[in-house]
Design an enzyme around this catalytic site. Structure first.
Site, PDB file in Angstrom:
ATOM      1  N   LEU A   1       0.820  -1.222   0.000  1.00  0.00           N
ATOM      2  CA  LEU A   1       0.000   0.000   0.000  1.00  0.00           C
ATOM      3  C   LEU A   1       0.852   1.269   0.000  1.00  0.00           C
ATOM      4  CD1 LEU A   1      -2.573  -1.219   2.659  1.00  0.00           C
ATOM      5  CD2 LEU A   1      -2.756  -1.355   0.158  1.00  0.00           C
ATOM      6  N   HIS A   2       0.316   2.280  -0.630  1.00  0.00           N
ATOM      7  CA  HIS A   2       0.942   3.598  -0.627  1.00  0.00           C
ATOM      8  C   HIS A   2      -0.142   4.647  -0.375  1.00  0.00           C
ATOM      9  CE1 HIS A   2      -0.748   3.895  -4.612  1.00  0.00           C
ATOM     10  NE2 HIS A   2      -0.060   2.828  -4.998  1.00  0.00           N
TER      11      HIS A   2
ATOM     12  N   HIS B   1      -3.547   4.356  -2.079  1.00  0.00           N
ATOM     13  CA  HIS B   1      -4.513   3.433  -1.467  1.00  0.00           C
ATOM     14  C   HIS B   1      -5.110   4.041  -0.200  1.00  0.00           C
ATOM     15  CE1 HIS B   1      -1.687   0.396  -3.418  1.00  0.00           C
ATOM     16  NE2 HIS B   1      -2.850   0.078  -3.947  1.00  0.00           N
TER      17      HIS B   1
ATOM     18  N   GLY C   1      -9.069   4.026  -7.558  1.00  0.00           N
ATOM     19  CA  GLY C   1      -8.227   5.158  -7.944  1.00  0.00           C
ATOM     20  C   GLY C   1      -8.371   5.472  -9.422  1.00  0.00           C
ATOM     21  N   GLN C   2      -8.465   6.763  -9.714  1.00  0.00           N
ATOM     22  CA  GLN C   2      -8.619   7.225 -11.097  1.00  0.00           C
ATOM     23  C   GLN C   2      -7.320   7.028 -11.889  1.00  0.00           C
ATOM     24  OE1 GLN C   2     -11.627   8.151 -12.270  1.00  0.00           O
ATOM     25  NE2 GLN C   2     -10.690   8.468 -14.287  1.00  0.00           N
ATOM     26  N   LYS C   3      -6.232   6.682 -11.198  1.00  0.00           N
ATOM     27  CA  LYS C   3      -4.993   6.414 -11.942  1.00  0.00           C
ATOM     28  C   LYS C   3      -5.219   5.264 -12.923  1.00  0.00           C
ATOM     29  CE  LYS C   3      -0.467   4.713 -11.635  1.00  0.00           C
ATOM     30  NZ  LYS C   3      -0.720   3.309 -11.393  1.00  0.00           N
TER      31      LYS C   3
ATOM     32  N   VAL D   1      -3.213  10.243  -6.773  1.00  0.00           N
ATOM     33  CA  VAL D   1      -2.316  10.827  -5.765  1.00  0.00           C
ATOM     34  C   VAL D   1      -0.897  10.774  -6.324  1.00  0.00           C
ATOM     35  CG1 VAL D   1      -1.445  10.655  -3.403  1.00  0.00           C
ATOM     36  CG2 VAL D   1      -3.832  10.105  -3.894  1.00  0.00           C
TER      37      VAL D   1
ATOM     38  N   MET E   1       1.486   7.856  -7.873  1.00  0.00           N
ATOM     39  CA  MET E   1       1.875   6.764  -6.972  1.00  0.00           C
ATOM     40  C   MET E   1       1.425   5.425  -7.531  1.00  0.00           C
ATOM     41  SD  MET E   1       1.648   8.113  -3.146  1.00  0.00           S
ATOM     42  CE  MET E   1       2.456   9.635  -2.699  1.00  0.00           C
ATOM     43  N   SER E   2       2.301   4.430  -7.371  1.00  0.00           N
ATOM     44  CA  SER E   2       2.017   3.074  -7.844  1.00  0.00           C
ATOM     45  C   SER E   2       2.921   2.114  -7.081  1.00  0.00           C
ATOM     46  CB  SER E   2       2.338   2.980  -9.341  1.00  0.00           C
ATOM     47  OG  SER E   2       2.454   1.624  -9.733  1.00  0.00           O
TER      48      SER E   2
END
Ligand code: PAF
Length: 283
Positions: free
Chosen positions: A33-34, A37, A148-150, A177, A185-186
């Protein structure tokens, strides 16, 4: 916070929460997690009463030559992070709990929505995602699920699946994010060495350049794609998988920006494939 490994236990805890009149929020993850998340979990906490997080590296969404074996995992750290944002229940199943021997049912969202963008280079990816997310929805029975929209294509595919299979859950897309320097972030960012990490900044820089050009009046997709590709190619390690500008709902290609456009890209740095995107809403 409770951590469980079986479907029966999840069902029991969720049922008890419902009997107390609580609403259920669900955040599916593959762990490691980052902050991205955690932002989903905080949003789930703000919008629902009882938050369930799944941590499961789903084998069916990885292609045969992809990074299933090396995908980063750290359950003790993930548990601490979930606890720090007030998660109520973690579901961390083993593979055979989710896919017992003989399991053969899949949920596949057919058509262009899963065939292009990431679907073009990862042809079996989305049917792995929709299959596991459908199972997780049936297990956790959430009122709201947070994504997440990523992973913009994933959100569009899941929204379509929910609508077409009549799942009684509201999908809540949450903003990307980014690190302070702009990198989205990933969990896969952990694969990058220092030089690749530095060069990977061209992803967000290329989207910023496109945004500036749009703000200055550009609406032609071909011009915007050329600008993005040019910016990315300034990084010698970058190998473009795709740069596409599509309708944000159907993910179909367009020639001119429309009311709701998605600029999406995937770029490889060595073996690490990173994605990023920008949603442009105009009146
Ligand atoms: O976005 C992810 O991490 C995964 O695709 C998901 C939604 C948890 C399904 O395995």
């Amino acid at each position: 916070m409770t951590v469980v490994k079986t479907i029966n236990e999840v069902r029991q805890f969720v049922k008890e929460a419902r009997l107390k009149g609580m609403t259920i929020g669900f955040v599916p993850t593959m762990g490691f997690l980052h902050e991205g998340h955690l932002s989903l979990m905080r949003e789930a906490k703000a919008q629902t009463d009882y938050v369930v997080v799944s941590i499961f590296v789903n084998p069916t969404q990885f292609g045969p030559t992809e990074d299933l074996a090396t995908y980063p995992r750290d359950l003790p750290r993930d548990q601490m992070l979930c606890e720090s944002v007030g998660v109520d229940l973690i579901f961390a199943p083993e593979v055979d709990e989710m896919y017992p021997a003989g399991h053969s049912t899949i949920v596949d969202c057919e058509g262009p929505i899963t065939k292009q963008l990431c679907g073009a280079s990862r042809p079996t990816h989305f049917k792995g995602v929709t299959s596991v997310v459908a199972k997780l929805f049936n297990i956790t029975l959430p009122d709201k699920a947070f994504f997440g929209q990523k992973d913009a294509q994933q959100v569009a595919v899941i929204e379509k699946m929910v609508k077409e299979l009549n799942f009684d859950v509201e999908i809540v897309p949450c903003p990307i994010v980014r690190e302070e320097d702009g990198l989205a972030m990933s969990s896969r960012n952990s694969y990058l060495d220092a030089e690749a990490r530095r060069q990977a900044l061209v992803l967000s820089q290329s989207l910023n350049a496109a945004k500036a050009s749009i703000d200055a009046g550009e609406t032609r997709v071909s011009e915007l794609i050329a600008l993005i590709r040019e910016t990315i190619q300034q990084a010698p390690m970058a190998e473009i998988d795709y740069v596409q500008i599509v309708d944000a709902t159907t993910l179909l290609a367009i020639d001119e920006l429309n009311d709701d456009t998605l600029i999406a890209l995937a770029v490889k740095f060595g073996k690490t494939r990173l994605i990023d995107n920008l949603r442009i809403r105009r009146r």
